[in-house]
Scaffold this active site. Structure first.
Site, PDB file in Angstrom:
ATOM      1  N   ASN A   1      27.628 -15.661  10.344  1.00  0.00           N
ATOM      2  CA  ASN A   1      27.028 -16.312   8.951  1.00  0.00           C
ATOM      3  C   ASN A   1      25.571 -16.227   9.416  1.00  0.00           C
ATOM      4  O   ASN A   1      24.402 -16.092   8.510  1.00  0.00           O
ATOM      5  CB  ASN A   1      26.558 -18.287   9.413  1.00  0.00           C
ATOM      6  CG  ASN A   1      26.454 -18.429  10.998  1.00  0.00           C
ATOM      7  OD1 ASN A   1      26.450 -17.117  12.351  1.00  0.00           O
ATOM      8  ND2 ASN A   1      25.479 -19.239  11.475  1.00  0.00           N
TER       9      ASN A   1
ATOM     10  N   GLU B   1      27.279 -19.192  23.514  1.00  0.00           N
ATOM     11  CA  GLU B   1      26.134 -19.840  22.362  1.00  0.00           C
ATOM     12  C   GLU B   1      27.209 -20.266  21.045  1.00  0.00           C
ATOM     13  O   GLU B   1      27.443 -19.808  20.509  1.00  0.00           O
ATOM     14  CB  GLU B   1      25.185 -19.382  22.339  1.00  0.00           C
ATOM     15  CG  GLU B   1      24.263 -19.179  23.010  1.00  0.00           C
ATOM     16  CD  GLU B   1      23.833 -20.383  23.912  1.00  0.00           C
ATOM     17  OE1 GLU B   1      23.544 -21.549  23.021  1.00  0.00           O
ATOM     18  OE2 GLU B   1      23.749 -20.768  24.456  1.00  0.00           O
TER      19      GLU B   1
ATOM     20  N   CYS C   1      24.075 -23.281  12.475  1.00  0.00           N
ATOM     21  CA  CYS C   1      24.643 -23.711  13.771  1.00  0.00           C
ATOM     22  C   CYS C   1      23.759 -25.080  13.909  1.00  0.00           C
ATOM     23  O   CYS C   1      23.985 -25.678  14.799  1.00  0.00           O
ATOM     24  CB  CYS C   1      24.704 -22.958  15.148  1.00  0.00           C
ATOM     25  SG  CYS C   1      22.679 -21.873  15.295  1.00  0.00           S
TER      26      CYS C   1
HETATM   27  P1  NAD Z   1      34.578 -17.638  15.675  1.00  0.00           P
HETATM   28  O1  NAD Z   1      34.480 -18.197  17.352  1.00  0.00           O
HETATM   29  O2  NAD Z   1      36.026 -18.750  14.784  1.00  0.00           O
HETATM   30  O3  NAD Z   1      34.293 -16.425  15.826  1.00  0.00           O
HETATM   31  C1  NAD Z   1      33.483 -15.966  16.369  1.00  0.00           C
HETATM   32  C2  NAD Z   1      33.656 -14.555  16.720  1.00  0.00           C
HETATM   33  O4  NAD Z   1      34.496 -14.241  17.595  1.00  0.00           O
HETATM   34  C3  NAD Z   1      34.346 -13.561  15.975  1.00  0.00           C
HETATM   35  O5  NAD Z   1      33.987 -12.263  16.166  1.00  0.00           O
HETATM   36  C4  NAD Z   1      35.851 -13.393  15.810  1.00  0.00           C
HETATM   37  O6  NAD Z   1      36.398 -12.584  15.535  1.00  0.00           O
HETATM   38  C5  NAD Z   1      35.591 -13.663  17.747  1.00  0.00           C
HETATM   39  N1  NAD Z   1      37.258 -14.777  18.112  1.00  0.00           N
HETATM   40  C6  NAD Z   1      37.915 -15.102  17.442  1.00  0.00           C
HETATM   41  N2  NAD Z   1      38.911 -15.325  18.427  1.00  0.00           N
HETATM   42  C7  NAD Z   1      38.436 -14.829  19.607  1.00  0.00           C
HETATM   43  C8  NAD Z   1      39.230 -14.658  21.092  1.00  0.00           C
HETATM   44  N3  NAD Z   1      40.632 -15.556  21.046  1.00  0.00           N
HETATM   45  N4  NAD Z   1      38.940 -14.051  21.690  1.00  0.00           N
HETATM   46  C9  NAD Z   1      37.654 -13.147  21.561  1.00  0.00           C
HETATM   47  N5  NAD Z   1      36.563 -13.163  20.285  1.00  0.00           N
HETATM   48  C10 NAD Z   1      37.551 -13.784  18.950  1.00  0.00           C
HETATM   49  O7  NAD Z   1      33.210 -18.405  15.093  1.00  0.00           O
HETATM   50  P2  NAD Z   1      32.558 -18.312  13.476  1.00  0.00           P
HETATM   51  O8  NAD Z   1      33.595 -18.826  12.208  1.00  0.00           O
HETATM   52  O9  NAD Z   1      32.888 -16.772  13.161  1.00  0.00           O
HETATM   53  O10 NAD Z   1      31.103 -19.272  13.156  1.00  0.00           O
HETATM   54  C11 NAD Z   1      30.855 -20.269  12.903  1.00  0.00           C
HETATM   55  C12 NAD Z   1      30.772 -20.329  14.584  1.00  0.00           C
HETATM   56  O11 NAD Z   1      29.135 -20.421  15.217  1.00  0.00           O
HETATM   57  C13 NAD Z   1      30.158 -21.604  14.259  1.00  0.00           C
HETATM   58  O12 NAD Z   1      30.955 -22.792  15.282  1.00  0.00           O
HETATM   59  C14 NAD Z   1      28.304 -22.305  14.833  1.00  0.00           C
HETATM   60  O13 NAD Z   1      28.232 -22.900  14.923  1.00  0.00           O
HETATM   61  C15 NAD Z   1      28.936 -21.131  15.603  1.00  0.00           C
HETATM   62  N6  NAD Z   1      27.449 -20.720  16.249  1.00  0.00           N
HETATM   63  C16 NAD Z   1      26.591 -20.830  16.823  1.00  0.00           C
HETATM   64  C17 NAD Z   1      25.086 -20.018  16.877  1.00  0.00           C
HETATM   65  C18 NAD Z   1      24.510 -20.233  17.864  1.00  0.00           C
HETATM   66  O14 NAD Z   1      23.798 -19.843  18.014  1.00  0.00           O
HETATM   67  N7  NAD Z   1      24.558 -21.520  18.905  1.00  0.00           N
HETATM   68  C19 NAD Z   1      24.815 -19.456  15.893  1.00  0.00           C
HETATM   69  C20 NAD Z   1      25.732 -19.119  15.231  1.00  0.00           C
HETATM   70  C21 NAD Z   1      27.256 -19.561  15.415  1.00  0.00           C
END
Ligand code: NAD
Length: 482
Positions: free
Chosen positions: A150, A247, A281
């Site tokens: 995002n 995060e 987020c």
């Molecule tokens: P996601 O957790 O699906 O993926 C995030 C990253 O982790 C991607 O690069 C993905 O390929 C990787 N990943 C997935 N499975 C993994 C595993 N088993 N081991 C290691 N890496 C793995 O999240 P998303 O759909 O890309 O993003 C949306 C989420 O991110 C929402 O929940 C949002 O709230 C959160 N977010 C949080 C913040 C914050 O600062 N708190 C900021 C932006 C987004």
């Protein structure tokens, strides 16, 4: 060019088995953004080993040299702002104005961390006569940066910037939905003078590439932003010897008290909820409004929500772009269906949009529901889309009780002119980012950022001003005797 590669050991390489995946424009899936390596675990392990070998050389460079590389990265990003912003809109979907903000923010991050490279400081402590006790900070070696789609360039920047500033090597795994932005960032760092073995870029699935990076023995620090289930999995895989920063998601409320200015409340809610297509987020997903203004606010919010122009983010006048993927669209439409099924009153939106150039994209109208019963999915689960659930509250006490009745604790805002109740809210709301008379979204670069509860593992905050260089360094206590 449409074919992109990993960067491993200083060389641009395909996945070991040659597999690829595609990135497509969410506003028009017929448009191919690029093909990227669908890497395997072995590719990821090689990347970590190569960065581990190169990191000591980078650690020996002067802080001034590291600062220069980061500063130059900022300069190059700004020089290419227009083309980068357009690519960001094409790959992720956010509007051009939002994308331009993100590129500016990315550059500002690199400037900030260029300065931090010069500010890694130890302390001295009282010792016996003739003795000096002090702490020194050393780079940890290999930092893994695993990031979501995002904010596909600014979130990596706030991890990679401080990691490099502190003298670490970085293994970067961007999201599969936004690999081009990851590529552009690494390309720019190399052009700015970063030695090419010091960073690795590995594209591919989280379960394969992400897990191999997390479990590789040389990985010392993992900085992750993404969903709670994935963060939890990483935490379990990493074990106690690795430092992890997680995060994660949010279910952020905006509380509107009876003395609120309605115009202000409408502005605060719509910006927080529907900016970035609700895919932030810190996005507002719940409105807890005082009984006395609830109906008037619902009416005004419904009007403002229905007036939001949804379309391709490259077009002038568009205020909300598409959702980022088919999975996002399916999830959002699924949650919209629960709105009325669970007894909520549907006020507006939540329809898939077509026509006006939107036939091939993941477009949905921003949605507003009122009167949801507590416990309905829209009141407690992260949708991560443009859907807002309103609930009526008697007073601040009830607003705090509902506000805190979720597993997440990232951001929360309040609209009121009553300072006493603002202080009560700030003290008792369970959130890491607290906003007063402003949207839940939007944070300053140099202030601590992070959530509580399921939103963060809370060990270290992100962003400068939060002891961020401590996270990216190992502290040693040295006893010096003559
Ligand atoms: P996601 O957790 O699906 O993926 C995030 C990253 O982790 C991607 O690069 C993905 O390929 C990787 N990943 C997935 N499975 C993994 C595993 N088993 N081991 C290691 N890496 C793995 O999240 P998303 O759909 O890309 O993003 C949306 C989420 O991110 C929402 O929940 C949002 O709230 C959160 N977010 C949080 C913040 C914050 O600062 N708190 C900021 C932006 C987004």
């Amino acid at each position: 060019m449409t074919d992109y590669l990993n960067l491993i050991d200083g060389a641009w390489t395909a996945a070991g088995d040659g597999a690829t995946f595609e990135s497509r424009n969410p506003a028009d899936v017929d448009e191919l953004i690029g093909r990227f390596p669908a890497s395997g675990a072995e590719d990821a392990r090689q990347a970590v080993a190569a960065v581990a070998a190169a990191a000591p050389g980078w650690a020996k460079t002067s802080p001034e040299n590291r600062a220069q590389v980061l500063d130059r990265t900022a300069e190059l990003l700004l020089r290419r702002k227009e083309s980068l912003a357009r690519e960001l809109t094409r790959e992720e979907g956010k509007t051009l104005a939002e994308a331009t903000n993100e590129v500016n923010r990315t550059a500002a991050n690199f400037r900030l961390y260029a300065g931090e490279a010069l500010r890694v400081r130890g302390e001295t402590f009282p010792g016996e006569a003739g003795q000096i006790i002090c702490t020194i900070h050393q780079p940890v070696g290999v930092v893994a940066a695993i990031t979501p789609w995002n904010f596909p360039i600014s979130i990596p920047a706030r991890k990679i910037g401080p990691a490099l500033a502190a003298g670490n090597g970085v293994v970067f795994k961007p999201s599969n939905l936004t690999p081009l932005m990851g590529h552009r960032l690494v390309e720019t760092l190399l052009e700015a003078g970063l030695p090419k073995q010091v960073i690795a870029l590995v594209h591919g699935r989280g379960r394969t590439v992400g897990e191999a990076i997390v479990t590789a023995p040389q990985t010392g620090v993992i900085t992750f932003t993404g969903s709670y289930p994935v963060g939890k999995r990483i935490y379990e895989l990493a074990g106690p010897d690795k430092r992890t920063q997680l995060e994660m998601g949010g279910k952020n409320p905006c509380i509107v008290l009876e003395d609120a200015d309605l115009d202000r409340a409408v502005q605060v809610v719509t910006k927080g909820a529907f900016g970035l297509s609700g895919q932030a987020c810190t996005g507002t997903s719940r409105v807890l409004a005082a009984d006395s203004l609830y109906d008037a606010l619902a009416e005004r919010l419904a009007e403002a929500t229905a007036a939001i122009k949804v379309g391709n983010g490259l077009q002038n006048g568009v205020a909300m772009g598409p959702l980022a993927s088919q999975a996002q669209l399916d999830k959002v439409l699924g949650y919209v269906a629960t709105g009325t099924a669970q007894g909520g009153r549907h006020l507006t939106g939540g329809e898939r949009l077509a026509g006006n150039g939107r036939d091939n994209g993941f477009f949905v109208s921003p949605a507003l529901f009122a009167d949801l019963p507590t416990g309905a999915p829209l009141t407690c689960e992260e949708v991560f889309g443009p859907v807002v659930a309103m609930q009526r509250v008697a007073d601040l006490e009830e607003a705090l009780s509902l506000g805190n009745a979720v597993e997440y604790g990232l951001a929360a805002s309040i609209v009121t002119r009553d300072l006493g109740r603002v202080l009560d809210f700030a003290g008792r709301i369970e959130a890491g980012v607290i906003k007063v008379n402003s949207p839940t979204t939007g944070v300053a670069l140099a202030a601590p950022f992070g959530g509580i509860k399921h939103s963060s593992n809370q060990v270290y905050k992100e962003q400068a001003g939060a002891g961020v260089m401590d996270f990216y360094t190992t502290t040693k206590t040295v006893y010096l005797n003559g």
